[in-house]
Design a protein around this motif. Sequence first.
Motif, PDB file in Angstrom:
ATOM      1  N   ILE A  64     -27.441  51.432 101.546  1.00 57.32           N
ATOM      2  CA  ILE A  64     -27.944  52.765 102.078  1.00 57.32           C
ATOM      3  C   ILE A  64     -29.260  52.223 102.754  1.00 57.32           C
ATOM      4  O   ILE A  64     -29.687  52.784 103.990  1.00 57.32           O
ATOM      5  N   ILE A  65     -30.089  51.470 102.056  1.00 56.45           N
ATOM      6  CA  ILE A  65     -31.367  50.831 102.727  1.00 56.45           C
ATOM      7  C   ILE A  65     -31.293  50.202 104.172  1.00 56.45           C
ATOM      8  O   ILE A  65     -31.883  50.119 105.121  1.00 56.45           O
ATOM      9  N   MET A  66     -30.205  49.453 103.861  1.00 52.77           N
ATOM     10  CA  MET A  66     -29.707  48.575 105.232  1.00 52.77           C
ATOM     11  C   MET A  66     -29.257  49.530 106.266  1.00 52.77           C
ATOM     12  O   MET A  66     -29.538  49.302 107.547  1.00 52.77           O
ATOM     13  N   GLY A  67     -28.547  50.592 106.116  1.00 55.46           N
ATOM     14  CA  GLY A  67     -28.125  51.426 107.084  1.00 55.46           C
ATOM     15  C   GLY A  67     -29.598  52.512 107.583  1.00 55.46           C
ATOM     16  O   GLY A  67     -29.047  52.886 108.940  1.00 55.46           O
ATOM     17  N   TRP A  68     -30.544  52.496 106.825  1.00 54.34           N
ATOM     18  CA  TRP A  68     -31.495  53.115 107.475  1.00 54.34           C
ATOM     19  C   TRP A  68     -31.960  52.356 108.500  1.00 54.34           C
ATOM     20  O   TRP A  68     -32.559  52.675 109.671  1.00 54.34           O
ATOM     21  N   LYS A  69     -32.098  50.879 108.450  1.00 57.31           N
ATOM     22  CA  LYS A  69     -32.649  50.046 109.333  1.00 57.31           C
ATOM     23  C   LYS A  69     -31.791  49.725 110.508  1.00 57.31           C
ATOM     24  O   LYS A  69     -32.160  49.638 111.571  1.00 57.31           O
ATOM     25  N   TRP A  70     -30.516  49.258 109.949  1.00 59.19           N
ATOM     26  CA  TRP A  70     -29.242  48.786 110.856  1.00 59.19           C
ATOM     27  C   TRP A  70     -28.011  49.867 110.648  1.00 59.19           C
ATOM     28  O   TRP A  70     -27.381  49.498 109.814  1.00 59.19           O
ATOM     29  N   PRO A  71     -28.087  50.742 111.340  1.00 56.73           N
ATOM     30  CA  PRO A  71     -27.152  51.860 111.061  1.00 56.73           C
ATOM     31  C   PRO A  71     -25.637  51.214 111.303  1.00 56.73           C
ATOM     32  O   PRO A  71     -24.806  51.470 110.498  1.00 56.73           O
ATOM     33  N   LEU A  72     -25.408  50.289 112.356  1.00 57.30           N
ATOM     34  CA  LEU A  72     -24.177  49.722 112.399  1.00 57.30           C
ATOM     35  C   LEU A  72     -23.681  48.706 111.157  1.00 57.30           C
ATOM     36  O   LEU A  72     -22.636  49.009 110.515  1.00 57.30           O
ATOM     37  N   THR A  73     -24.598  47.840 110.391  1.00 69.19           N
ATOM     38  CA  THR A  73     -24.427  47.167 109.542  1.00 69.19           C
ATOM     39  C   THR A  73     -24.258  48.142 108.224  1.00 69.19           C
ATOM     40  O   THR A  73     -23.097  48.042 107.540  1.00 69.19           O
ATOM     41  N   GLY A  74     -25.148  49.369 108.135  1.00 69.53           N
ATOM     42  CA  GLY A  74     -24.818  49.988 106.841  1.00 69.53           C
ATOM     43  C   GLY A  74     -23.536  50.963 107.047  1.00 69.53           C
ATOM     44  O   GLY A  74     -23.098  50.996 105.999  1.00 69.53           O
ATOM     45  N   GLY A  75     -23.497  51.487 108.182  1.00 69.32           N
ATOM     46  CA  GLY A  75     -22.372  52.287 108.214  1.00 69.32           C
ATOM     47  C   GLY A  75     -21.044  51.395 107.827  1.00 69.32           C
ATOM     48  O   GLY A  75     -19.966  51.935 107.385  1.00 69.32           O
ATOM     49  N   VAL A  76     -20.817  50.254 108.426  1.00 74.52           N
ATOM     50  CA  VAL A  76     -19.599  49.339 108.355  1.00 74.52           C
ATOM     51  C   VAL A  76     -19.473  49.168 106.860  1.00 74.52           C
ATOM     52  O   VAL A  76     -18.462  49.059 106.178  1.00 74.52           O
ATOM     53  N   LEU A  77     -20.633  48.941 106.189  1.00 71.33           N
ATOM     54  CA  LEU A  77     -20.593  48.638 104.640  1.00 71.33           C
ATOM     55  C   LEU A  77     -20.249  49.811 103.793  1.00 71.33           C
ATOM     56  O   LEU A  77     -19.292  49.891 102.736  1.00 71.33           O
ATOM     57  N   VAL A  78     -20.889  50.976 104.361  1.00 73.41           N
ATOM     58  CA  VAL A  78     -20.617  52.142 103.476  1.00 73.41           C
ATOM     59  C   VAL A  78     -19.041  52.464 103.639  1.00 73.41           C
ATOM     60  O   VAL A  78     -18.467  53.115 102.661  1.00 73.41           O
ATOM     61  N   VAL A  79     -18.376  52.505 104.777  1.00 72.24           N
ATOM     62  CA  VAL A  79     -17.143  52.635 105.274  1.00 72.24           C
ATOM     63  C   VAL A  79     -16.133  51.786 104.191  1.00 72.24           C
ATOM     64  O   VAL A  79     -15.420  52.290 103.687  1.00 72.24           O
ATOM     65  N   SER A  80     -16.702  50.567 104.375  1.00 71.33           N
ATOM     66  CA  SER A  80     -15.850  49.709 103.421  1.00 71.33           C
ATOM     67  C   SER A  80     -16.017  49.832 101.900  1.00 71.33           C
ATOM     68  O   SER A  80     -14.902  49.942 101.293  1.00 71.33           O
ATOM     69  N   LEU A  81     -17.241  50.253 101.529  1.00 67.34           N
ATOM     70  CA  LEU A  81     -17.366  50.713 100.025  1.00 67.34           C
ATOM     71  C   LEU A  81     -16.247  52.003  99.659  1.00 67.34           C
ATOM     72  O   LEU A  81     -15.945  52.305  98.682  1.00 67.34           O
ATOM     73  N   GLY A  82     -16.474  52.985 100.701  1.00 70.58           N
ATOM     74  CA  GLY A  82     -15.623  54.083 100.385  1.00 70.58           C
ATOM     75  C   GLY A  82     -14.204  53.761 100.446  1.00 70.58           C
ATOM     76  O   GLY A  82     -13.671  54.436  99.459  1.00 70.58           O
ATOM     77  N   LEU A  83     -13.650  52.826 101.123  1.00 70.81           N
ATOM     78  CA  LEU A  83     -12.333  52.619 101.182  1.00 70.81           C
ATOM     79  C   LEU A  83     -11.896  51.842  99.960  1.00 70.81           C
ATOM     80  O   LEU A  83     -10.814  51.808  99.351  1.00 70.81           O
ATOM     81  N   LEU A  84     -12.810  51.142  99.577  1.00 75.00           N
ATOM     82  CA  LEU A  84     -12.834  50.125  98.201  1.00 75.00           C
ATOM     83  C   LEU A  84     -12.691  50.989  97.031  1.00 75.00           C
ATOM     84  O   LEU A  84     -11.922  50.916  95.968  1.00 75.00           O
ATOM     85  N   SER A  85     -13.517  52.029  97.006  1.00 75.14           N
ATOM     86  CA  SER A  85     -13.458  53.277  96.119  1.00 75.14           C
ATOM     87  C   SER A  85     -12.007  54.009  95.856  1.00 75.14           C
ATOM     88  O   SER A  85     -11.592  54.147  94.941  1.00 75.14           O
ATOM     89  N   VAL A  86     -11.171  53.979  97.130  1.00 69.03           N
ATOM     90  CA  VAL A  86     -10.107  54.624  97.118  1.00 69.03           C
ATOM     91  C   VAL A  86      -8.975  53.438  96.085  1.00 69.03           C
ATOM     92  O   VAL A  86      -8.330  54.183  95.203  1.00 69.03           O
ATOM     93  N   VAL A  87      -9.307  52.428  96.402  1.00 65.61           N
ATOM     94  CA  VAL A  87      -8.343  51.376  95.583  1.00 65.61           C
ATOM     95  C   VAL A  87      -9.019  51.120  94.048  1.00 65.61           C
ATOM     96  O   VAL A  87      -8.375  51.417  93.094  1.00 65.61           O
ATOM     97  N   GLN A  88     -10.280  51.298  94.084  1.00 68.47           N
ATOM     98  CA  GLN A  88     -10.947  50.801  92.535  1.00 68.47           C
ATOM     99  C   GLN A  88     -10.667  52.067  91.687  1.00 68.47           C
ATOM    100  O   GLN A  88     -10.496  51.779  90.401  1.00 68.47           O
ATOM    101  N   PHE A  89     -10.892  53.209  92.305  1.00 71.73           N
ATOM    102  CA  PHE A  89     -10.915  54.476  91.369  1.00 71.73           C
ATOM    103  C   PHE A  89      -9.578  54.965  91.461  1.00 71.73           C
ATOM    104  O   PHE A  89      -9.515  56.331  91.014  1.00 71.73           O
ATOM    105  N   ASP A  90      -8.798  54.471  92.114  1.00 75.80           N
ATOM    106  CA  ASP A  90      -7.364  55.099  92.277  1.00 75.80           C
ATOM    107  C   ASP A  90      -7.525  56.594  92.867  1.00 75.80           C
ATOM    108  O   ASP A  90      -6.821  57.756  92.484  1.00 75.80           O
TER     109      ASP A  90
END
Length: 125
Positions: A64-90
């Motif tokens: 999130i801190i990265m997303g504040w400074k670099w929206p593209l990098t933070g956004g891609v990582l947040v989306v990736s973590l959201g997609l990972l949570s679909v698998v990790q938490f079923d």
Amino acid sequence: MSSKPTNGWMSWLHAFSIVTLLIVCTFWFVFALLSGAQDYGGGVSGLIQNSPNAIPWIGLYIVIIMGWKWPLTGGVLVVSLGLLSVVQFDTYKHGLTFLLISLPLIALGLSLILVWAWMRPAAQQ
């Protein structure tokens, strides 16, 4: 007339996305920290022993801190973590869990990517 939103509107969306991510992350961090503490006897000792459950949410704080400074990098990582949570938490098996955990991360990450796309200098387009 330009079809792009003004920078003021995008700045608001950027701030809204970051603040909302911080609220969501804080909620799940506290939930992860407290939810199993009673299994270890409760109190400070229980919180300390259960603290590894909250470590993934610390990683999200960093993103999130990265997303504040670099929206593209933070956004891609947040989306990736959201997609990972679909698998990790079923969350794909349970609609409500998907709506509470994965979807907010994916949507807010996409909004950070949108902010980056609309606020890029015209020279980069």
